[in-house]
Design an enzyme around this catalytic site. Structure first.
Site, PDB file in Angstrom:
ATOM      1  N   CYS A 189       2.146   9.466  -5.440  1.00  0.00           N
ATOM      2  CA  CYS A 189       1.096   8.719  -4.748  1.00  0.00           C
ATOM      3  C   CYS A 189       1.678   8.056  -3.502  1.00  0.00           C
ATOM      4  O   CYS A 189       2.765   7.477  -3.562  1.00  0.00           O
ATOM      5  CB  CYS A 189       0.511   7.670  -5.685  1.00  0.00           C
ATOM      6  SG  CYS A 189      -0.125   8.379  -7.220  1.00  0.00           S
ATOM      7  N   GLU A 235       2.913   0.686 -18.616  1.00  0.00           N
ATOM      8  CA  GLU A 235       1.994   0.969 -17.505  1.00  0.00           C
ATOM      9  C   GLU A 235       2.168   2.434 -17.152  1.00  0.00           C
ATOM     10  O   GLU A 235       3.227   2.846 -16.683  1.00  0.00           O
ATOM     11  CB  GLU A 235       2.313   0.076 -16.309  1.00  0.00           C
ATOM     12  CG  GLU A 235       2.061  -1.393 -16.583  1.00  0.00           C
ATOM     13  CD  GLU A 235       2.372  -2.294 -15.398  1.00  0.00           C
ATOM     14  OE1 GLU A 235       2.998  -1.838 -14.417  1.00  0.00           O
ATOM     15  OE2 GLU A 235       1.992  -3.473 -15.470  1.00  0.00           O
ATOM     16  N   CYS A 248       2.838   4.321  -3.887  1.00  0.00           N
ATOM     17  CA  CYS A 248       3.761   3.965  -4.959  1.00  0.00           C
ATOM     18  C   CYS A 248       4.879   3.071  -4.438  1.00  0.00           C
ATOM     19  O   CYS A 248       5.400   3.287  -3.337  1.00  0.00           O
ATOM     20  CB  CYS A 248       4.360   5.226  -5.585  1.00  0.00           C
ATOM     21  SG  CYS A 248       5.440   4.864  -6.989  1.00  0.00           S
ATOM     22  N   ASP A 249       5.266   2.078  -5.259  1.00  0.00           N
ATOM     23  CA  ASP A 249       6.316   1.144  -4.848  1.00  0.00           C
ATOM     24  C   ASP A 249       7.671   1.444  -5.483  1.00  0.00           C
ATOM     25  O   ASP A 249       8.590   0.645  -5.404  1.00  0.00           O
ATOM     26  CB  ASP A 249       5.903  -0.303  -5.144  1.00  0.00           C
ATOM     27  CG  ASP A 249       5.549  -0.533  -6.606  1.00  0.00           C
ATOM     28  OD1 ASP A 249       5.696   0.398  -7.426  1.00  0.00           O
ATOM     29  OD2 ASP A 249       5.123  -1.650  -6.930  1.00  0.00           O
ATOM     30  N   THR A 250       7.825   2.601  -6.108  1.00  0.00           N
ATOM     31  CA  THR A 250       9.088   2.963  -6.745  1.00  0.00           C
ATOM     32  C   THR A 250       9.890   3.909  -5.858  1.00  0.00           C
ATOM     33  O   THR A 250       9.356   4.899  -5.371  1.00  0.00           O
ATOM     34  CB  THR A 250       8.838   3.639  -8.112  1.00  0.00           C
ATOM     35  OG1 THR A 250       8.116   2.739  -8.947  1.00  0.00           O
ATOM     36  CG2 THR A 250      10.148   4.007  -8.788  1.00  0.00           C
ATOM     37  N   PHE A 265      10.734  -6.434 -16.741  1.00  0.00           N
ATOM     38  CA  PHE A 265      10.237  -5.137 -16.297  1.00  0.00           C
ATOM     39  C   PHE A 265      11.369  -4.114 -16.342  1.00  0.00           C
ATOM     40  O   PHE A 265      12.437  -4.345 -15.773  1.00  0.00           O
ATOM     41  CB  PHE A 265       9.690  -5.233 -14.868  1.00  0.00           C
ATOM     42  CG  PHE A 265       8.432  -6.043 -14.777  1.00  0.00           C
ATOM     43  CD1 PHE A 265       7.190  -5.433 -14.770  1.00  0.00           C
ATOM     44  CD2 PHE A 265       8.496  -7.428 -14.727  1.00  0.00           C
ATOM     45  CE1 PHE A 265       6.027  -6.177 -14.706  1.00  0.00           C
ATOM     46  CE2 PHE A 265       7.336  -8.193 -14.664  1.00  0.00           C
ATOM     47  CZ  PHE A 265       6.108  -7.564 -14.656  1.00  0.00           C
ATOM     48  N   CYS A 321       8.540  10.593 -11.547  1.00  0.00           N
ATOM     49  CA  CYS A 321       7.096  10.639 -11.766  1.00  0.00           C
ATOM     50  C   CYS A 321       6.605  12.068 -11.603  1.00  0.00           C
ATOM     51  O   CYS A 321       7.204  12.859 -10.871  1.00  0.00           O
ATOM     52  CB  CYS A 321       6.378   9.723 -10.768  1.00  0.00           C
ATOM     53  SG  CYS A 321       4.627   9.486 -11.151  1.00  0.00           S
ATOM     54  N   HIS A 334       1.358 -11.171  -7.839  1.00  0.00           N
ATOM     55  CA  HIS A 334       2.763 -11.275  -7.437  1.00  0.00           C
ATOM     56  C   HIS A 334       2.903 -11.113  -5.912  1.00  0.00           C
ATOM     57  O   HIS A 334       3.750 -11.746  -5.300  1.00  0.00           O
ATOM     58  CB  HIS A 334       3.629 -10.263  -8.177  1.00  0.00           C
ATOM     59  CG  HIS A 334       3.172  -8.845  -8.063  1.00  0.00           C
ATOM     60  ND1 HIS A 334       1.994  -8.386  -8.633  1.00  0.00           N
ATOM     61  CD2 HIS A 334       3.717  -7.788  -7.431  1.00  0.00           C
ATOM     62  CE1 HIS A 334       1.858  -7.099  -8.362  1.00  0.00           C
ATOM     63  NE2 HIS A 334       2.886  -6.713  -7.625  1.00  0.00           N
TER      64      HIS A 334
END
Length: 188
Positions: free
Chosen positions: A33, A92, A36-38, A23, A29, A182
């Site tokens: 959102c 993605e 979001c996990d970033t 990954f 971005c 995951h």
């Protein structure tokens, strides 16, 4: 390029669930959102050659370029370098930005957060479900359609949303269930 992180794991969602993949999570971005996990403020500046060099030692040849929104940084030259190194490229994206001209991506997973989607091709449309009006996606054409219950962080809400997602799919069989395996398996 601003790279949030690079890691090796199993693809946890959608068509390639269970596939070993490297990954490359790009930072930044155009949408913010709440789920979001970033961590967008964390990144390392890397050249395209640095990225290919970092991921080449892994035993897989499946790379997932994700974000944030990866189309804000993706380049045709990076896709050429990855293909030259033998990688299958999955991206993605939220679908709000076109792929750069000449970028050759093997599999496009589009998970729209807002409409319109401006992509010319969608291999996999993956909608995060939370009771929204699904007719808004009727004009989007994809090879595969996946519905994924949105993880709210609340166990009871998640159970209810999972049941509603399954019920929606049972009544609308063009959609297939996508789970965040995951998270279920507690792997990165």
């Amino acid at each position: 390029m601003l790279v949030n992180e690079i890691f090796y794991s199993l693809q946890g969602e959608g068509h390639f669930t269970g596939t070993p993949a490297v990954f490359v999570r790009l930072s930044g971005c155009n949408q913010r959102c709440p789920f979001c996990d970033t961590q967008h403020h964390q990144h390392e500046e890397m050249t395209e050659e640095d990225i290919v060099s970092r991921i080449t030692p892994y035993p897989t040849r499946h790379v997932v370029i994700t974000g944030g929104e990866p189309t804000l940084q993706l380049t045709a030259s990076l896709t050429r370098l990855l293909h030259a190194a033998g990688f299958f490229i999955q991206i993605e994206t939220n679908g709000s930005v076109r792929l750069p001209e000449g970028a050759e991506v093997d599999w496009i997973t589009c998970s729209p957060k807002e409409l319109p989607v401006v992509l010319d091709r969608i291999d996999e449309l993956k909608v995060l479900y939370m009771y929204q009006d699904m007719t808004q996606y009727d004009t989007l054409h994809a090879t595969e359609y996946r519905l994924q219950p949105l993880d709210t962080g609340d166990i009871e809400k998640n159970k209810s949303n999972l049941n509603d997602t399954i019920n929606y799919i049972l009544h609308n069989p063009k959609w297939k269930l996508s789970l965040q395996t995951h998270k279920i398996l507690n792997v990165r």
